[in-house]
Write an enzyme that holds these catalytic residues in place. Structure first.
Site, PDB file in Angstrom:
ATOM      1  N   ASP A 137       0.873  -1.161   0.000  1.00 30.60           N
ATOM      2  CA  ASP A 137       0.000   0.000   0.000  1.00 30.60           C
ATOM      3  C   ASP A 137       0.921   1.225   0.000  1.00 30.60           C
ATOM      4  OD1 ASP A 137      -2.063   1.782   0.012  1.00 30.60           O
ATOM      5  OD2 ASP A 137      -3.132   0.886   1.698  1.00 30.60           O
TER       6      ASP A 137
HETATM    7  C1  BGC Z   1      -4.908   3.417  -0.034  1.00 34.77           C
HETATM    8  C2  BGC Z   1      -4.974   2.411  -1.173  1.00 34.77           C
HETATM    9  C3  BGC Z   1      -4.792   3.127  -2.487  1.00 34.77           C
HETATM   10  C4  BGC Z   1      -3.458   3.849  -2.455  1.00 34.77           C
HETATM   11  C5  BGC Z   1      -3.160   4.611  -3.724  1.00 34.77           C
HETATM   12  C6  BGC Z   1      -3.636   4.240  -0.094  1.00 34.77           C
HETATM   13  O1  BGC Z   1      -3.655   5.268   0.853  1.00 34.77           O
HETATM   14  O2  BGC Z   1      -4.969   2.741   1.205  1.00 34.77           O
HETATM   15  O3  BGC Z   1      -6.205   1.740  -1.159  1.00 34.77           O
HETATM   16  O4  BGC Z   1      -4.859   2.211  -3.538  1.00 34.77           O
HETATM   17  O5  BGC Z   1      -3.459   4.787  -1.382  1.00 34.77           O
HETATM   18  O6  BGC Z   1      -3.988   5.714  -3.841  1.00 34.77           O
END
Ligand code: BGC
Length: 713
Positions: free
Chosen positions: A230
């Protein structure tokens, strides 16, 4: 890249890369792209959110227009695999058009507490339901040659403290509740990537969790794709790589350098980077980036909002929203006649004119267009019907200049002559979003007060709720006649709502999360949000309806609930046991009839639950085992056959590290919700072939010896 079979070509490319090139390839180039290596002809690829539409950024917080479909909690409520597959392939198509190679979704974390700010992005409180829907989603997106990233692996069930909270969970609970949907989608739909979560699990960050990322995901489930972090979830790049995390996102200067330093210091061999490097190259290969695609990206900047595909996808978004909304309450069959036949309809609430189509955070899509419910309702009703509108309450947007008390008074006045009052209530963005949790389950005070004052007028009141997850309705529920749960319904939620209110469409959405009577009843109430960085999942596998059923508690609306404008009866239940090659019973086929006995066409979501009251571990009294949506014309009947898979009878035994079936009578319950069972039978199944299940007494010496049986880390 070099030629040969894809595998040989990838291996040859890895062999020709320098340590620096490998280390750099394993961390993003910027917020969304992987690093290119021009010397070897390796292009970069683009990863974008997801999940209910494409968020292809062109500048920070600016993205290309894309269809904003209903968010995942709404999509899940359709219980319709085919519809999800069609929505997902439309999303995949748009991703491909916009030069996105991997779509960051679906989110399939379990809804442990309704307070979780991100529940709108998750499918269900039930792992089988979430897993099945996610399989359809991944198949749909990937059918367009675009990868998916199943997220957030794993146990990301709250937004508060999400970067450091440690979920303390025993292995059986992990396997049966928090990993099961991931297992299903990984083994059945082969997603190109899996995204690790931010949180810790039993003390270890998911990004560095070897048991999770390698032992379970790859060795046991056979995952052959790439694990991506993530965004900024990696704390120790070397530990993460060793645990099985291939690609760190987004860009980070420290990441590649720490890999290079680890090799220089002799604590890591350069070859330790090879497997992850090969996985990034394989992903790049799969993405099939070509120059033609880059042209498409540039063109799509202006064109996305007005293509024929955009119109077709808007229509699909409307179909999905119509199918997702749940008619929770309809006293005296008020709807749809009360709206259809009214002379004066008063609509109250800004959600009707400025819909909240999605939740806040990384999933926010720039819609190609937005249709509101008030306009759609005016269009749907005959011209001589007077549709009045009053704002009723401030939206909560700080720039809005609305006096709450004046808005309230005007709404009550506007409703005084109405044949029916339709209140659009709901949660504002500031209460429900990624990044933080809700503090309670209530609607804002001013909305609750207004609903009560409108109800006191003595005219029929319908409440349409905009929210991504359950709310507490105690203050006003019994005072209103009908409740339509509108979710965060995407850019075409307005016409969907109008169609359902006027009876042009028949409601068929079903809850995928229990609506409790009050927050204190919910499974995680005693332990959420945790103490000093740790949250103990003490309720074990008893989340969602399993919890309320286990405790025999009343709920506001049960899992699987949803009313219709027609009626369905069930009958003629038959059960056939299917044996595997060794003669052991593997699956059980359940066949029954469903008949539409009402006067309008409708869709029933038939649900099959298994009941296990004899196994030596605590299991929810009833567990969803199969489901199907059945469209029927008035008077029409269908035979439905659903398969209960072998896994449904089983529980996970941490001692033998195996899924066990305990001999005995299992109930099979078929119905219209988890608490509206229409048919019941039982099957007597033998034990599995794994020998006796060890008792606490048998295990005492092991436990005394200090061997950890229950907490993987
Ligand atoms: C979120 C993810 C997301 C990623 C990219 C993170 O903060 O938890 O679900 O895909 O950001 O935007």
């Amino acid at each position: 890249m070099t030629t040969g079979t894809p595998r040989e070509s990838v291996d040859a490319t890895v062999a020709s890369m320098t340590l620096e090139e490998k280390a750099r390839l394993l961390t993003g180039m910027d917020a969304w792209q992987t690093v290119a290596v021009p010397r070897l002809g390796i292009p970069s690829i683009w990863l974008s959110d997801g999940p209910h539409g494409v968020r292809r950024e062109t500048a920070p917080l600016v993205s290309l227009p894309a269809t904003s479909f209903p968010t995942e909690s709404a999509l899940g409520a359709t219980w319709d695999r085919d519809l999800i597959r069609r929505v997902a392939s439309a999303i995949g198509h748009e991703a491909r058009e916009q030069g996105v190679h991997v779509l960051l979704g679906p989110g399939i974390n379990m809804k442990r507490t309704p307070l979780c700010g991100r529940n709108f992005e998750y499918l269900s409180e039930d792992p089988l339901h979430a897993g099945e829907m996610a399989v359809a989603y991944v198949e749909g997106v990937q059918s367009q040659g675009v990868g998916t990233s199943v997220k957030h692996f794993a146990v990301n069930n709250q937004e508060d403290e999400r970067h450091w909270i440690s979920a303390v969970v025993d292995e059986r609970t992990l396997r049966e509740t928090y990993l099961a949907a991931f297992e299903r989608v990984v083994t059945r739909a082969r997603p190109w990537t899996v995204m690790c979560s931010y949180n810790r699990i039993n003390g270890v960050h998911a990004s560095q969790h070897h048991w999770l990322l390698t032992q379970v995901l790859r060795d046991e489930w056979g995952f052959d794709g790439l694990v991506v972090s993530d965004w900024a979830a990696v704390h120790d790049r070397v530990a993460a790589l060793r645990a099985g995390l291939d690609l760190e996102m987004p860009t980070c200067v420290a990441g590649p350098q720490s890999l290079i330093d680890a090799v220089a210091a002799g604590v890591m061999a350069s070859s330790d980077l090879d497997a992850s490097t090969a996985r990034v190259l394989t992903l790049v290969d799969r993405a099939g980036v070509g120059p033609a695609q880059r042209d498409t990206v540039d063109r799509s900047v202006d064109a996305a909002a007005s293509t024929p595909a955009a119109d077709a996808h808007h229509a699909l978004a409307q179909e999905a929203a119509t199918r997702a909304m749940v008619l929770l309450r309809n006293e005296g069959s008020l709807l749809p006649a009360a709206v259809r036949d009214a002379r004066i309809v008063t609509v109250v609430g800004g959600f009707a004119t400025t819909p909240r189509i999605q939740g806040g955070g990384s999933a926010e899509v720039a819609p190609t267009k937005v249709q509101d419910a008030l306009t759609a309702l005016r269009e749907a009703l005959p011209e001589d019907v007077e549709v009045r509108f009053a704002l009723g309450f401030p939206s909560g947007d700080p720039v809005e200049d609305v006096d709450a008390s004046t808005a309230h008074t005007e709404a009550v006045r506007a409703a005084a002559q109405a044949d029916v009052i339709v209140v659009f209530a709901g949660l504002p963005d500031r209460i429900e979003s990624e990044g933080y949790d809700r503090r309670d389950l209530r609607l804002p005070d001013e909305q609750e007060r207004l609903i009560l004052d409108l109800a006191a007028l003595g005219r029929p009141v319908v409440v349409v709720v905009t929210a991504g997850s359950a709310i507490d309705m105690a203050a006003w529920h019994d005072s209103v006649d009908a409740i339509l749960w509108g979710w965060l319904a995407g850019q075409a939620g307005g016409p969907a709502t109008a169609d359902l209110l006027t009876g042009r469409a028949c409601p068929s959405g079903r809850l995928t999360e229990t609506f409790p009577l009050r927050l204190a009843d919910t499974p995680a109430f005693a332990t959420y949000p945790g103490d000093r960085g740790e949250v103990r999942y003490g309720e074990g596998t008893l989340i969602g309806y399993r919890w309320y059923d286990h405790h025999g508690m009343q709920v506001r609306y049960p899992f699987g609930h949803g009313l219709s404008y027609t009626e369905f009866t069930y009958g003629d239940l038959e059960v056939v046991e299917r044996r595997g090659d060794g003669g052991d019973i593997v699956d059980v086929d359940v066949t029954f009839s469903v008949t539409n006995t009402g006067r309008v066409p409708g869709i029933e979501v038939a649900q099959v639950y298994v009941e296990d009251r004899h196994s030596p571990v605590v299991r929810g009294p009833r567990s969803l085992a199969a489901f199907s949506s059945v469209a029927l014309a008035p008077g029409e009947s269908a035979r439905v056959t659903l398969r209960i898979e072998d896994r449904s009878w089983r529980w996970y035994d941490v001692v033998t590290q195996a899924w066990r079936r305990s001999a005995g009578m299992f109930g099979i319950a078929v119905g219209s919700s988890s608490r509206d069972i229409r048919l019941h039978t039982s099957v007597d199944l033998p034990a599995d072939a794994l020998g006796p299940v060890l008792t606490g007494e048998d295990l005492a010496p092991v436990v005394r010896a200090g061997q950890r049986l229950t907490m993987p880390r």
